[in-house]
Design a protein around this motif. Structure first.
Motif, PDB file in Angstrom:
ATOM      1  N   GLU A  59     -44.389  25.973  18.838  1.00 37.53           N
ATOM      2  CA  GLU A  59     -43.314  26.309  17.755  1.00 37.53           C
ATOM      3  C   GLU A  59     -43.935  27.461  16.831  1.00 37.53           C
ATOM      4  OE1 GLU A  59     -42.734  22.878  15.451  1.00 37.53           O
ATOM      5  OE2 GLU A  59     -42.070  21.537  17.032  1.00 37.53           O
ATOM      6  N   ASN A  60     -44.290  28.544  17.570  1.00 34.67           N
ATOM      7  CA  ASN A  60     -44.720  29.615  17.039  1.00 34.67           C
ATOM      8  C   ASN A  60     -46.111  29.763  16.344  1.00 34.67           C
ATOM      9  OD1 ASN A  60     -42.612  31.329  18.022  1.00 34.67           O
ATOM     10  ND2 ASN A  60     -41.471  30.936  15.941  1.00 34.67           N
ATOM     11  N   ILE A  61     -46.876  28.781  16.801  1.00 35.62           N
ATOM     12  CA  ILE A  61     -48.078  28.555  16.490  1.00 35.62           C
ATOM     13  C   ILE A  61     -49.176  28.537  17.917  1.00 35.62           C
ATOM     14  CG2 ILE A  61     -50.160  27.037  15.288  1.00 35.62           C
ATOM     15  CD1 ILE A  61     -47.562  26.080  13.487  1.00 35.62           C
ATOM     16  N   LEU A  77     -55.302  38.140  22.936  1.00 30.29           N
ATOM     17  CA  LEU A  77     -53.929  37.413  23.170  1.00 30.29           C
ATOM     18  C   LEU A  77     -53.615  36.722  21.651  1.00 30.29           C
ATOM     19  CD1 LEU A  77     -53.546  35.919  26.471  1.00 30.29           C
ATOM     20  CD2 LEU A  77     -52.459  37.825  25.456  1.00 30.29           C
ATOM     21  N   ARG A  78     -54.732  36.562  20.889  1.00 35.32           N
ATOM     22  CA  ARG A  78     -54.751  35.692  19.772  1.00 35.32           C
ATOM     23  C   ARG A  78     -53.913  36.439  18.757  1.00 35.32           C
ATOM     24  NH1 ARG A  78     -60.920  33.695  19.668  1.00 35.32           N
ATOM     25  NH2 ARG A  78     -60.772  32.042  21.131  1.00 35.32           N
ATOM     26  N   ALA A  79     -54.021  37.898  18.757  1.00 34.57           N
ATOM     27  CA  ALA A  79     -53.390  38.692  17.729  1.00 34.57           C
ATOM     28  C   ALA A  79     -51.928  39.156  18.032  1.00 34.57           C
ATOM     29  CB  ALA A  79     -54.117  39.969  17.583  1.00 34.57           C
ATOM     30  N   LEU A  80     -51.570  38.849  19.287  1.00 38.82           N
ATOM     31  CA  LEU A  80     -50.165  39.417  19.896  1.00 38.82           C
ATOM     32  C   LEU A  80     -49.251  38.125  19.810  1.00 38.82           C
ATOM     33  CD1 LEU A  80     -51.268  41.155  23.006  1.00 38.82           C
ATOM     34  CD2 LEU A  80     -50.780  42.116  20.652  1.00 38.82           C
ATOM     35  N   THR A  81     -47.946  38.424  19.354  1.00 34.21           N
ATOM     36  CA  THR A  81     -46.901  37.451  19.543  1.00 34.21           C
ATOM     37  C   THR A  81     -45.784  37.854  20.478  1.00 34.21           C
ATOM     38  OG1 THR A  81     -45.966  38.291  17.600  1.00 34.21           O
ATOM     39  CG2 THR A  81     -47.437  36.529  17.047  1.00 34.21           C
TER      40      THR A  81
END
Length: 118
Positions: A68-70, A102-106
């Motif tokens: 859910e976007n997290i 990847l933690r900074a990318l959405t």
């Protein structure tokens, strides 16, 4: 002769599970046994392997998924008795061993190209 066979059987590890070979960037599904009270169930955890660390028996891998976007990350010991199975879903095409970026990318930016099998 019998002592040699007994000694060889003692050093074998029959409970060791065979997992598929995977690396950073691959998408895997980990079937993990969870105990809740007196019940036990298997939870499917699907995500991208962002790092593999450790050597031998203490090898661990981190799987990241979006819920859910997290972003949710979970570390699994490779030889854990609670891992029921590991399924390789996609082979990723990456150039790094640790995919912390990847933690900074959405969204679409966080996708990893799939390596084609010929």
């Amino acid at each position: 002769m019998d002592l040699i066979k007994i000694a060889e059987q003692a050093f074998e590890t029959p409970n060791e599970k065979k997992h598929p070979a995977f690396k950073s960037g691959d998408t895997i599904t980990v079937a993990y046994r969870i105990k809740e009270g007196n019940k036990e169930r298997i939870q499917q955890y699907r995500g991208v392997v962002i790092k593999i660390a450790g050597h031998g028996d203490s090898k661990r891998f981190t799987v990241r998924k979006m819920s859910e976007n997290i972003g949710v990350e979970r570390i699994f010991p490779l030889n854990s008795p609670f891992i029921d199975s590991i399924t390789l879903n996609k082979v990723g095409k990456v150039r790094r061993a640790k995919l912390y970026y990847l933690r900074a990318l959405t969204g679409k930016k966080a996708r990893i190209k799939e390596k084609r099998v010929k």
